[in-house]
Structure formats: C-alpha cells, structure tokens
Design a protein around this motif. Structure first.
Motif, PDB file in Angstrom:
ATOM      1  N   LEU A   1       0.853  -1.186   0.000  1.00 10.99           N
ATOM      2  CA  LEU A   1       0.000   0.000   0.000  1.00 10.99           C
ATOM      3  C   LEU A   1       0.888   1.235   0.000  1.00 10.99           C
ATOM      4  CD1 LEU A   1      -2.723   1.409   0.179  1.00 10.99           C
ATOM      5  CD2 LEU A   1      -2.703   1.020   2.657  1.00 10.99           C
ATOM      6  N   SER A   2       0.875   1.971  -1.105  1.00  8.52           N
ATOM      7  CA  SER A   2       1.722   3.163  -1.269  1.00  8.52           C
ATOM      8  C   SER A   2       0.928   4.240  -1.993  1.00  8.52           C
ATOM      9  CB  SER A   2       2.997   2.813  -2.049  1.00  8.52           C
ATOM     10  OG  SER A   2       2.674   2.119  -3.245  1.00  8.52           O
ATOM     11  N   ALA A   3      -0.229   4.579  -1.435  1.00 10.98           N
ATOM     12  CA  ALA A   3      -1.162   5.484  -2.098  1.00 10.98           C
ATOM     13  C   ALA A   3      -1.066   6.923  -1.607  1.00 10.98           C
ATOM     14  CB  ALA A   3      -2.595   4.970  -1.921  1.00 10.98           C
ATOM     15  N   GLY A   4      -0.046   7.234  -0.809  1.00  9.26           N
ATOM     16  CA  GLY A   4       0.139   8.609  -0.376  1.00  9.26           C
ATOM     17  C   GLY A   4      -0.343   8.866   1.034  1.00  9.26           C
ATOM     18  N   ALA A   5      -0.046  10.070   1.529  1.00 14.78           N
ATOM     19  CA  ALA A   5      -0.301  10.411   2.924  1.00 14.78           C
ATOM     20  C   ALA A   5      -1.779  10.495   3.263  1.00 14.78           C
ATOM     21  CB  ALA A   5       0.374  11.740   3.259  1.00 14.78           C
ATOM     22  N   ILE A   6      -2.629  10.694   2.276  1.00 19.17           N
ATOM     23  CA  ILE A   6      -4.068  10.784   2.526  1.00 19.17           C
ATOM     24  C   ILE A   6      -4.767   9.491   2.140  1.00 19.17           C
ATOM     25  CG2 ILE A   6      -6.201  11.983   1.899  1.00 19.17           C
ATOM     26  CD1 ILE A   6      -4.571  14.529   1.604  1.00 19.17           C
ATOM     27  N   ASP A   7      -4.498   8.977   0.948  1.00 18.41           N
ATOM     28  CA  ASP A   7      -5.238   7.818   0.483  1.00 18.41           C
ATOM     29  C   ASP A   7      -4.789   6.501   1.116  1.00 18.41           C
ATOM     30  OD1 ASP A   7      -7.208   8.928  -1.149  1.00 18.41           O
ATOM     31  OD2 ASP A   7      -5.823   9.179  -2.814  1.00 18.41           O
ATOM     32  N   SER A   8      -3.540   6.399   1.559  1.00 17.04           N
ATOM     33  CA  SER A   8      -3.134   5.159   2.231  1.00 17.04           C
ATOM     34  C   SER A   8      -3.918   4.945   3.525  1.00 17.04           C
ATOM     35  CB  SER A   8      -1.631   5.148   2.496  1.00 17.04           C
ATOM     36  OG  SER A   8      -0.923   4.865   1.313  1.00 17.04           O
ATOM     37  N   PRO A   9      -3.966   5.926   4.436  1.00 20.67           N
ATOM     38  CA  PRO A   9      -4.800   5.717   5.626  1.00 20.67           C
ATOM     39  C   PRO A   9      -6.278   5.604   5.293  1.00 20.67           C
ATOM     40  CG  PRO A   9      -3.873   7.944   5.596  1.00 20.67           C
ATOM     41  CD  PRO A   9      -3.168   7.168   4.533  1.00 20.67           C
ATOM     42  N   ARG A  10      -6.732   6.292   4.248  1.00 22.34           N
ATOM     43  CA  ARG A  10      -8.141   6.165   3.878  1.00 22.34           C
ATOM     44  C   ARG A  10      -8.475   4.731   3.500  1.00 22.34           C
ATOM     45  NH1 ARG A  10     -10.830   5.363  -0.470  1.00 22.34           N
ATOM     46  NH2 ARG A  10      -9.025   5.602  -1.844  1.00 22.34           N
ATOM     47  N   ILE A  11      -7.639   4.107   2.668  1.00 24.09           N
ATOM     48  CA  ILE A  11      -7.892   2.734   2.230  1.00 24.09           C
ATOM     49  C   ILE A  11      -7.829   1.770   3.413  1.00 24.09           C
ATOM     50  CG2 ILE A  11      -6.939   0.844   0.841  1.00 24.09           C
ATOM     51  CD1 ILE A  11      -6.093   3.005  -1.203  1.00 24.09           C
ATOM     52  N   LEU A  12      -6.863   1.972   4.308  1.00 21.99           N
ATOM     53  CA  LEU A  12      -6.776   1.117   5.492  1.00 21.99           C
ATOM     54  C   LEU A  12      -8.048   1.217   6.331  1.00 21.99           C
ATOM     55  CD1 LEU A  12      -3.081   1.744   6.604  1.00 21.99           C
ATOM     56  CD2 LEU A  12      -4.035  -0.419   5.782  1.00 21.99           C
ATOM     57  N   MET A  13      -8.470   2.438   6.620  1.00 17.07           N
ATOM     58  CA  MET A  13      -9.650   2.617   7.459  1.00 17.07           C
ATOM     59  C   MET A  13     -10.908   2.125   6.758  1.00 17.07           C
ATOM     60  SD  MET A  13      -8.879   6.191   9.518  1.00 17.07           S
ATOM     61  CE  MET A  13      -8.391   7.190   8.106  1.00 17.07           C
ATOM     62  N   GLN A  14     -10.992   2.339   5.459  1.00 16.35           N
ATOM     63  CA  GLN A  14     -12.145   1.847   4.713  1.00 16.35           C
ATOM     64  C   GLN A  14     -12.213   0.321   4.770  1.00 16.35           C
ATOM     65  OE1 GLN A  14     -14.029   4.513   3.054  1.00 16.35           O
ATOM     66  NE2 GLN A  14     -15.528   2.891   3.423  1.00 16.35           N
TER      67      GLN A  14
END
Length: 448
Positions: free
Chosen positions: A273-286
């Motif tokens: 998972l290397s989607a950036g500072a915003i989208d990486s945590p978003r994908i994890l939490m989702q």
C-alpha cells in the motif's frame, strides 16, 4: 502516455483487461503509482520474474504541463491534480488550506516543484533513536546514492548511474533574481552551500532539481517507464482501490474499479500500500483497519484496532513578502524557485528549522489578493514542525474524502503538549462524476 519512448503495451486505462467478477492472482499488488509505488513495482518487475499488478487511481501522464518544468503550476489545472481542502482553521485567521495531490502516474512527483532535498542527517538518526533500526542516515545514504544520477559527479554523499537524474540550474540559464538572492545572502555574511544534499544543509544554495534536458524526471518517467517493457508488469490507470481483502490479520488482495468493472485481485506474496499520505490511511480505514471506535461510529466493522491516521504533519511553506518589480521579471527556465536557504534560529539546534526561498513570480496563499503587475516573492517556511494531527473518515462511502484534525501552532519540543486543542478540518476533493453503476459497486464492495 509515455514521455520516454518506452513501450506501454502493459498499461491499460479502459476497458479493463479483466472480466467483471474475475479473480486475478499476482505475486505482488502495488497500490498507487507515485514515488514509492513506482519504485516498488519497477524493481520487482525488473529484478525478478514475479508477476506484478500496479494500480493507479489517476490517469496516464500524457499531459504537456507535467513534463515542462516552468509549466508545473499549470499541471494543477489538469486532471493530474486533485485537491483536498480543509475547513477554516482558527489558528490561521480562519483560512482554509488546499492540499494538492498527484492523481496520475508518478503521483505528486508529476506535479510538484521538482525540488530534490533529502533532509538533514538528524531526521533519519532520530528514527533510529525512536526504535527503528536500519533507518539512520548512514543506513539510507547508500540507497540514496544508488537511485540517483547526479550531474555534479560522484562523491561520499552523491551517486551516479542511477535512474533518477538530479541537476542544478545551469549558470547560463539561472534566473537573475535568484542570482541576486544568492549574492544578497553572501553580502549578509551567510556561507553558500554548493550542494544541499551534501555534507551540510545550512546556507544559501542552488537547488537540486529532478530535471534532465529541460524535462521533469518524475518517478513515472525515471523509474517506472523503463520497466514497462517487462511482460511480468501490468499497470492499470483509472483504477481506484475500494478496499483491501482481509483474511483475519492477513491481507490477501484488493477490490478496485476499472472502467466501471469491479474486480478482485489476489496476491500470493504481498500487497504493498503506497497510495500517499491521505489515500493510504483512507484505504486502510475503509477496510476496517484503524481506530475501532471511530470506524464503528460510521458503520465500518473494525478488523484491527490500530492508530491509523495519527501523527499527521506537514511543513508550512508560503509565508513571506511580495515585491513590486521595477520592470518586467524574466521567465524562469526552471521551476520559479531555483534557490533556497536553510538556517537555524538558534545555534544549538541539531538542524535548520527555517527556510527562505526566492520565487520569481508573486505568490500568495488563500485569503490574500495580489496586486496587478510584475513582481516576485521571498517566501519562508518551517521545515521541522512540531504540530501533529490526524486523518479520520467521516463516512463509510469510499468516495467521500477523509476529514482532517490538525494543530497549526509554534511549539517547542516534539508532539502536541497537553491542553492544546487541534483544529477540525474536513477535506473535500473535486473528482470526476461517477456513474451510477460505479457508485453502486463502491457501496457494494464497502459493505462486503
């Protein structure tokens, strides 16, 4: 899509190369084709026979504004950039802040100002002191040297022969305002630094730039595209990840959309998972990985109660003065900010905590209006902020951007002192309208 002449026969936009409902299996799945994702996918494909799937939510980089250095600001008006906007922040006079992020092959390395600054030795050594062996400056320096091709030549601190070309403004093409800035710093008694990625960081310096032959060297151009000829690498653009597929505490795959087709893909080795500072945590939490109480409050079943989204930090840059020029200001051949100056506010600090830079165009952040006419700016910034905050989801809908809670204040010491109150900052991102079928599939995948 290619800017380097390499084959892109394994890069797909739409329609999807996979059938709807298919269960594709790869050795590795890499989420996000930014700086980290491009490097991971390219190295895996070039140095092994592993089958690699690289998923990029944005599109290809066939946008002229990306590749021409002095047009980089114009790339923010193209599909290559998505913006996250905070709510009003009471500690900065109620103003909102805009966070542009790359939404394209290369990620933010395709839309940024092409500055190449590694940071200070103490940045890395502090990670070791916090319990992260292998991340000290002496540990990572050989890797920095391996990845770069520095036009200034090889040295103890610099490498040559790597995929990423690093240059400095040519003396014949330097902006006269930048030359004047450097001279003014010297006149004030500051010592010029020939290389901010060399022995020291302090001092005025001609910046290292990810530019070669007047073309941007994004992670996509320099690192990813040479690997596109490999049969074992499949790249999908316009392929936003909906969620991770979990089996207990093990991530075995991803769900993503591609051309309105909902696809499940599985990894026999790893999902990166290397989607950036915003989208990486978003994908994890989702996917149910994050603060359990927060996730449950918006209808997401927690899978792992972890502090995802905590420790958010940014480096404030942009405060400064704008000046009215006495005559026309020449066009920059580079990125409008060719010179920087790092210094310490106190002599006993381990590293510089202030930065100033000359910008050959007027600049103002939101809330301020620039007067008409020719001008330039000298900006200042805080490269080592102590404020911390967090990102939180506000909805179980994967298409809704996360919210941000931040503290913006000057503090001494690391972290947020007790009693400090963070600002609440909801983030919104304008995106292309989704079709009804795509939106339904996002919801269905989130529910599963």
């Amino acid at each position: 899509m290619s800017d380097s002449g390499n084959s892109t026969k394994h890069a797909y936009t739409s329609p999807s190369p996979f059938a709807e409902g298919s269960l594709e299996t790869f050795d590795y799945i890499v989420i996000g084709a930014g700086s980290a994702g491009s490097a991971c996918a390219a190295r895996l494909a070039l140095e092994s026979n592993a089958r690699v799937l690289l998923l990029e939510a944005g599109g290809g980089d066939d946008i002229p504004e990306i590749h021409t250095p002095n047009l980089w600001l114009n790339s923010h008006n193209t599909r290559a950039t998505k913006f996250f906007t905070t709510m009003e922040q009471h500690k900065v006079d109620g103003r909102a802040h805009v966070w542009p992020r790359g939404h394209v092959l290369g990620g933010s390395s395709s839309i940024n100002a092409m500055i190449y600054a590694r940071g200070h030795r103490s940045d890395y050594d502090s990670w070791v002191e916090q319990g992260n062996p292998g991340w000290g400056y002496d540990d990572v320096l050989p890797l920095f040297k391996e990845i770069e091709d520095y036009e200034g030549g090889e040295s103890r601190y610099r490498g040559i022969g790597g995929p990423l070309h690093i240059s400095q403004p040519s003396p014949a093409m330097r902006h006269p305002g930048a030359v004047a800035f450097m001279q003014a710093c010297s006149n004030l008694g500051f010592r010029e630094n020939p290389d901010c990625n060399g022995e020291r960081l302090e001092g005025q310096t001609w910046m290292n730039l990810t530019v070669k032959d007047s073309r941007r060297q994004s992670a996509a151009v320099a690192i990813l595209k040479p690997a596109m000829t490999r049969e074992n690498l499949v790249i999908l653009t316009d392929a936003p990840v909906v969620s991770l597929i979990l089996d207990g505490n093990y991530c075995k795959g991803v769900r993503y959309l591609h051309g309105d087709v909902l696809v499940s893909a599985f990894a026999s080795s790893e999902v990166i998972l290397s989607a950036g500072a915003i989208d990486s945590p978003r994908i994890l939490m989702q996917s149910g990985i994050g603060p359990a109480e927060d996730l449950a409050s918006i209808g997401i079943s927690p899978k792992a109660d972890l502090p995802v989204g905590k420790g958010l930090q940014d480096h404030p840059l942009g405060a400064g003065c704008n000046y009215q020029a006495k005559g026309p200001v020449p066009q920059s051949h580079y990125n409008y900010s060719e010179v920087y100056m790092w210094e310490k506010s106190q002599g006993d600090l381990p590293a510089p905590d202030m930065v100033a830079l000359y910008v050959s165009i007027p600049f103002a952040s939101s809330g301020f209006t620039l007067p008409p006419g020719e001008g330039y700016a000298i900006l200042s910034g805080v490269p080592r902020p102590h404020s911390r905050g967090e990102l939180k989801l506000v909805s179980s809908d994967p298409t809704v951007p996360p919210a941000s809670i931040r503290t913006i204040s000057a503090m001494s010491g690391i972290g947020i002192p007790s009693g400090s109150r963070p600002n609440s900052a909801a983030i919104s991102a304008p995106t292309a309208p989704m079709t009804n079928s795509a939106r339904r599939k996002f919801f269905q995948a989130a529910e599963n």
